[in-house]
Scaffold this active site. Structure first.
Site, mmCIF file in Angstrom:
data_model
loop_
_atom_site.group_PDB
_atom_site.id
_atom_site.type_symbol
_atom_site.label_atom_id
_atom_site.label_comp_id
_atom_site.label_asym_id
_atom_site.label_seq_id
_atom_site.Cartn_x
_atom_site.Cartn_y
_atom_site.Cartn_z
ATOM 1 N N ASP A 173 49.921 46.078 65.412
ATOM 2 C CA ASP A 173 48.686 45.489 64.901
ATOM 3 C C ASP A 173 47.503 46.459 64.987
ATOM 4 O OD1 ASP A 173 46.669 43.864 64.091
ATOM 5 O OD2 ASP A 173 46.885 42.384 65.685
ATOM 6 N N TYR B 264 43.553 32.690 65.718
ATOM 7 C CA TYR B 264 42.309 32.970 65.017
ATOM 8 C C TYR B 264 41.375 31.764 65.097
ATOM 9 C CZ TYR B 264 44.268 37.011 62.520
ATOM 10 O OH TYR B 264 44.808 38.216 62.188
ATOM 11 N N SER C 273 43.972 44.964 65.890
ATOM 12 C CA SER C 273 43.704 44.804 67.324
ATOM 13 C C SER C 273 43.380 46.138 67.972
ATOM 14 C CB SER C 273 44.920 44.199 68.044
ATOM 15 O OG SER C 273 45.043 42.849 67.725
ATOM 16 N N ARG D 15 50.195 37.818 63.015
ATOM 17 C CA ARG D 15 49.788 37.625 64.412
ATOM 18 C C ARG D 15 50.892 36.905 65.176
ATOM 19 N NH1 ARG D 15 43.786 37.485 65.995
ATOM 20 N NH2 ARG D 15 43.982 39.284 64.694
ATOM 21 N N GLN E 274 52.896 42.486 67.669
ATOM 22 C CA GLN E 274 51.671 42.867 68.379
ATOM 23 C C GLN E 274 51.514 44.391 68.490
ATOM 24 O OE1 GLN E 274 51.676 40.347 71.795
ATOM 25 N NE2 GLN E 274 49.503 39.908 71.618
HETATM 26 P P1 NAI Z 1 38.799 38.052 64.829
HETATM 27 O O1 NAI Z 1 38.486 39.500 64.663
HETATM 28 O O2 NAI Z 1 39.371 37.305 63.697
HETATM 29 O O3 NAI Z 1 37.440 37.301 65.289
HETATM 30 C C1 NAI Z 1 36.694 37.745 66.380
HETATM 31 C C2 NAI Z 1 36.227 36.557 67.206
HETATM 32 O O4 NAI Z 1 35.190 35.824 66.523
HETATM 33 C C3 NAI Z 1 37.310 35.530 67.540
HETATM 34 O O5 NAI Z 1 37.407 35.397 68.945
HETATM 35 C C4 NAI Z 1 36.810 34.251 66.867
HETATM 36 O O6 NAI Z 1 37.157 33.091 67.595
HETATM 37 C C5 NAI Z 1 35.305 34.465 66.865
HETATM 38 N N1 NAI Z 1 34.534 33.627 65.929
HETATM 39 C C6 NAI Z 1 34.850 33.214 64.681
HETATM 40 N N2 NAI Z 1 33.860 32.451 64.167
HETATM 41 C C7 NAI Z 1 32.890 32.372 65.116
HETATM 42 C C8 NAI Z 1 31.617 31.737 65.167
HETATM 43 N N3 NAI Z 1 31.154 30.997 64.160
HETATM 44 N N4 NAI Z 1 30.890 31.882 66.300
HETATM 45 C C9 NAI Z 1 31.354 32.614 67.341
HETATM 46 N N5 NAI Z 1 32.545 33.248 67.336
HETATM 47 C C10 NAI Z 1 33.313 33.125 66.236
HETATM 48 O O7 NAI Z 1 39.752 37.792 66.072
HETATM 49 P P2 NAI Z 1 40.579 38.790 66.985
HETATM 50 O O8 NAI Z 1 39.658 39.548 67.834
HETATM 51 O O9 NAI Z 1 41.502 39.593 66.156
HETATM 52 O O10 NAI Z 1 41.455 37.802 67.904
HETATM 53 C C11 NAI Z 1 41.255 36.423 68.072
HETATM 54 C C12 NAI Z 1 42.377 35.874 68.958
HETATM 55 O O11 NAI Z 1 43.689 36.173 68.472
HETATM 56 C C13 NAI Z 1 42.346 36.414 70.380
HETATM 57 O O12 NAI Z 1 42.619 35.355 71.252
HETATM 58 C C14 NAI Z 1 43.471 37.408 70.429
HETATM 59 O O13 NAI Z 1 44.006 37.575 71.733
HETATM 60 C C15 NAI Z 1 44.484 36.777 69.500
HETATM 61 N N6 NAI Z 1 45.360 37.828 68.913
HETATM 62 C C16 NAI Z 1 46.728 37.644 68.882
HETATM 63 C C17 NAI Z 1 47.567 38.618 68.333
HETATM 64 C C18 NAI Z 1 49.057 38.418 68.319
HETATM 65 O O14 NAI Z 1 49.553 37.454 68.853
HETATM 66 N N7 NAI Z 1 49.822 39.320 67.703
HETATM 67 C C19 NAI Z 1 47.003 39.866 67.747
HETATM 68 C C20 NAI Z 1 45.573 39.945 67.804
HETATM 69 C C21 NAI Z 1 44.783 38.949 68.368
#
Ligand code: NAI
Length: 369
Positions: free
Chosen positions: A131, A230, A134, A123, A128
């Site tokens: 990925d 994450y 995503s 990540r 990106q």
């Molecule tokens: P994910 O698929 O790992 O998790 C989905 C969501 O569930 C996340 O937002 C997480 O905070 C939430 N979550 C975890 N435990 C929880 C709980 N107990 N109750 C409620 N919600 C909970 O995460 P995803 O969708 O892959 O991305 C998370 C973050 O990472 C986002 O801000 C995204 O923009 C960022 N991201 C950054 C990347 C990069 O820089 N290359 C690539 C993909 C994502």
């Protein structure tokens, strides 16, 4: 460098790893691409489009694999398929195993095959565009809102008609990451009143920018965001407070879409059976975390469980139900990765490359193709 693109064999898999647009990019970079006949058919990419992009199309997997340096797939191969991969080649696919122990790493090691696990793309900003988690979460979040809308026995939008006014449906999204934000945006476009919850405080602003309400919980600690954006795993006490917040909010919801994940861990269990039966009959829960254990304790992967008229659905491969665009995005991710790895007409897997180091499952000694 010869790249092999195979027909996906799991019956529910309609995507293809490389689409014609990416074939053209790879050929322009000096690769040769062989495609198994019909590989893109289910995603509406005909063999003729592959040929027009410069690939050659072959009938059997054996012909496609002959002399291949890279084998690109969406899903992991079966044991039989893994034994048919060319010795010393590089396998690029989703490697997650459903069952343990997983025999695949041993088979690959025996055949000196290096596997790059697409679910492990680090990540970091420069990765990106590679990925697939995503890109495929985007598809799954979108489709979850549509499936939910179709399953409900009510409208999503508010309507004012000659037959009177109709109240909008209430949609609640748990986990506002990539999938959750796309589910929120899609449900909003359909006119629902949307609210969302996440343990990362940073998610609140993103939720609100999509026109949804952020449900606040005292459980949100400043450290709920771990490295790479994450979520961090919650403590027992934090989880209990999260559950209380959800128990207050859920009874008034028509559709709940859950997407909460902690990388490398089972999904947090957030919705209890009591919360399910607190909902109105006809309500629907779509649990996108079904494959990693589910966010609802009643979820069964790829099944619909019904309790007092509330349906809990656990689809594990919604991305494959939008195969054209899911494949296009997947393929752009794969091509970007391969182009990053290619140099002088071949591929070197440099273990010092942060991206390779994170993705490499089976480092065959001095892998080069
Ligand atoms: P994910 O698929 O790992 O998790 C989905 C969501 O569930 C996340 O937002 C997480 O905070 C939430 N979550 C975890 N435990 C929880 C709980 N107990 N109750 C409620 N919600 C909970 O995460 P995803 O969708 O892959 O991305 C998370 C973050 O990472 C986002 O801000 C995204 O923009 C960022 N991201 C950054 C990347 C990069 O820089 N290359 C690539 C993909 C994502």
């Amino acid at each position: 460098l010869r790249i092999a693109v195979l027909v996906e064999t799991p019956p529910d898999e309609h995507r293809v790893a490389v689409v014609p647009e990416s074939v053209a990019r790879l050929i322009a970079a000096g690769a040769e691409v062989r495609v198994q006949r019909g590989a893109g058919a289910a995603a509406r990419f005909p063999d003729t489009a592959y040929e027009a992009a410069g690939a050659t199309v072959h009938d059997g997997a054996a012909e496609v694999l002959d002399g291949a340096g890279v084998v690109a797939r969406v899903r992991r191969p079966s044991e039989v398929e893994a034994r048919a991969l060319p010795e010393g080649s590089i396998l690029v696919c989703l490697m997650q195993a459903r069952a343990q122990p997983d025999p695949l790493p041993t088979i690959l090691a025996e055949r000196r095959i290096s596997a790059l696990a697409l679910e492990r793309v680090p990540r970091i900003t420069r990765a990106q565009a590679m990925d697939v988690l995503s890109s495929q979460s985007t598809v799954a979040g979108y489709k979850a809102a549509l499936v939910g809308a179709a399953e409900l026995d009510r409208f999503l939008p508010m309507l004012t008609t000659a037959a009177g006014a109709i109240a909008p449906a209430r949609v609640f999204v748990i986990g506002a990451g990539v999938a959750g934000l796309q589910a929120i945006a899609t449900a909003r476009r359909l006119g629902a009143v949307v609210s969302a919850f996440d343990v990362r405080a940073a998610a609140a602003e993103q939720v609100q920018s999509l026109g949804a309400t952020f449900v606040a919980s005292q459980a949100i600690a400043p450290d709920a965001e771990a490295a790479g954006g994450y979520a961090a795993e919650q403590s027992g006490d934090e989880q209990e407070r999260t559950r209380r917040t959800l128990a207050d909010h859920i009874p008034n919801m028509d559709l709940v879409i859950t997407t909460a994940q902690i990388p490398g861990k089972p999904a947090p269990s957030l919705i209890t059976r009591d919360m399910v039966i607190s909902m109105k009959p006809g309500s629907v829960i779509i649990d996108l975390a079904a494959e990693s254990g589910g966010n609802c304790e009643m979820t069964k992967p790829d099944q619909t469980v019904e309790e007092v008229g509330v349906r809990v659905m656990g689809p594990t491969n919604l991305a494959a139900t939008v195969p054209f665009h899911a494949s296009q995005m997947f393929s752009r991710n794969v091509a970007t990765l391969l182009l990053h790895l290619m140099s002088d007409g071949g591929i070197e897997l440099d273990p010092d490359d942060e991206i390779v180091a994170a993705m490499l499952v089976n480092p065959a000694a001095g892998a080069a193709a």
